[in-house]
Design an enzyme around this catalytic site. Structure first.
Site, PDB file in Angstrom:
ATOM      1  N   HIS A 180       0.858  -1.184   0.000  1.00 46.13           N
ATOM      2  CA  HIS A 180       0.000   0.000   0.000  1.00 46.13           C
ATOM      3  C   HIS A 180       0.892   1.232   0.000  1.00 46.13           C
ATOM      4  O   HIS A 180       1.706   1.416   0.902  1.00 46.13           O
ATOM      5  CB  HIS A 180      -0.920   0.027   1.224  1.00 46.13           C
ATOM      6  CG  HIS A 180      -1.847   1.207   1.228  1.00 46.13           C
ATOM      7  ND1 HIS A 180      -3.114   1.167   0.687  1.00 46.13           N
ATOM      8  CD2 HIS A 180      -1.678   2.476   1.689  1.00 46.13           C
ATOM      9  CE1 HIS A 180      -3.693   2.347   0.822  1.00 46.13           C
ATOM     10  NE2 HIS A 180      -2.841   3.152   1.426  1.00 46.13           N
ATOM     11  N   CYS A 181       0.743   2.077  -1.004  1.00 44.93           N
ATOM     12  CA  CYS A 181       1.577   3.271  -1.141  1.00 44.93           C
ATOM     13  C   CYS A 181       0.791   4.479  -0.637  1.00 44.93           C
ATOM     14  O   CYS A 181      -0.227   4.861  -1.224  1.00 44.93           O
ATOM     15  CB  CYS A 181       1.988   3.474  -2.598  1.00 44.93           C
ATOM     16  SG  CYS A 181       3.014   4.947  -2.866  1.00 44.93           S
TER      17      CYS A 181
END
Length: 342
Positions: A180-181
């Site tokens: 997850h960025c």
């Protein structure tokens, strides 16, 4: 040094620290997490309990919930760098007759980067739903080590397809989950991994280009002023030849924001460049960040063997199909029909 300079220095320092933290955010139990836990245990004896609870809630909201804060910081960082580049570096370089295309290259990279950023943040990374679960579960085989058949996600109440993972930020399972960025406020999965790679490469190219142009300007200033052949009087009253340290100090006093920006974008280029190399390695070997970190628990072997219970399980990446096919899979994720043909 004026207020704007101090503000930019503080802003860039804070954002660099956050960037380094977020690059490692895909690891759940890594060196960073252990360091933070150790530091928090030491500080717990010093900081009041009420302040600790407030800080923990703030950090949890910041790093464990989906938020647009880092997107705002991302835009603010780009605005600060490009504002300094436009109002000082571009103007000075134009007066020194730098080629126009050379000076416009950072803006072209910025346009491409913003396009990749929008696509990466808005695209569906591969959210697994009840309607597409049956088809996605057939795409990848279970390797029996990292991904076991029959494991049910307790939140989504569905069997986890191979190479998928439940994202605690988004509250969904994602097909071929990478990480997850927080900078794009989205998961990186099967269907937006190509946009993330392009986003990362253009971001690195932006930082490198700005650094090269700023460095070229400062070098041109030094050459035109013939400063290297000069001398100066030190604190003891002795005449000395100009050295590199003195030259850097002089440039910093003359162009403080440009010199600081140059140092910042050089650091950013090195960090992003290393992360680009790591991401490219993962793409060429058909691994995700999640799989790479998990596989560190097991030894590496050319054969996947089920060892007795008293021996360690050996991990083998069964998803790699050669460099070209691995790279093709990033830009054209496989479907069930394609898998049946093979």
């Amino acid at each position: 040094m004026d207020f704007l300079t101090l503000f930019l220095i503080y802003l860039c320092f804070v954002l660099t620290t956050i960037a380094l933290l977020c690059i490692c955010s895909g690891r759940k139990e890594g060196f960073l997490a252990r360091s933070v836990n150790g530091a928090s245990q030491v500080l717990s004896f010093i900081i009041p309990a009420q302040l600790q609870r407030v800080t923990q809630r703030a950090l949890h909201r910041l790093f464990h919930t989906r938020s647009c804060l880092f997107v705002v910081l991302h835009i603010a960082l780009q605005a600060a760098v490009y504002g300094e580049y436009t109002w000082e570096v571009f103007v000075y370089c134009w007066e020194l007759q730098f080629h126009l295309l050379y000076l416009l290259l950072p803006y072209l990279l910025l346009a491409g980067n913003m396009g990749c950023f929008i696509l990466c943040s808005r695209a569906n990374p591969g959210v697994i739903t009840k309607s597409n679960h049956a088809s996605l579960v057939k795409i990848y085989k279970y390797d029996g080590v990292l991904f076991q058949k029959g494991i049910v996600c307790p939140t989504c109440n569905m069997e986890k397809p191979a190479r998928s993972k439940h994202c605690s930020f988004c509250g969904t399972c994602v097909h071929r989950f990478d990480h997850h960025c927080v900078w794009v406020n989205n998961c990186i999965g099967a269907f937006n991994a190509k946009y993330f790679l392009l986003y990362l490469f253009t971001l690195t190219a932006m930082a490198a280009t700005v650094a090269i142009i700023a460095a070229a300007f400062l070098i041109q200033v030094v050459l035109l002023s013939n400063m290297m052949q000069g001398s100066y009087i030190d604190d003891q009253g002795q005449e000395r030849a100009v050295e590199i340290l003195f030259l850097i100090q002089h440039l910093f006093l003359t162009f403080p924001r440009i010199v600081f920006m140059l140092g910042f974008v050089i650091l950013l280029t090195l960090v992003l460049g290393a992360y680009c190399c790591f991401s490219l390695y993962l793409a060429l070997t058909n691994q995700t960040s999640n799989e790479w970190f998990k596989s560190r628990r097991y030894g590496c072997s050319h054969h996947l063997t089920l060892q007795p219970h008293d021996r360690q399980v050996v991990y083998k990446n069964i998803y790699s199909r050669g460099v070209w096919m691995n790279l093709k899979e990033i830009f054209k994720p496989p479907t069930v029909l394609e898998r049946k043909k093979k």
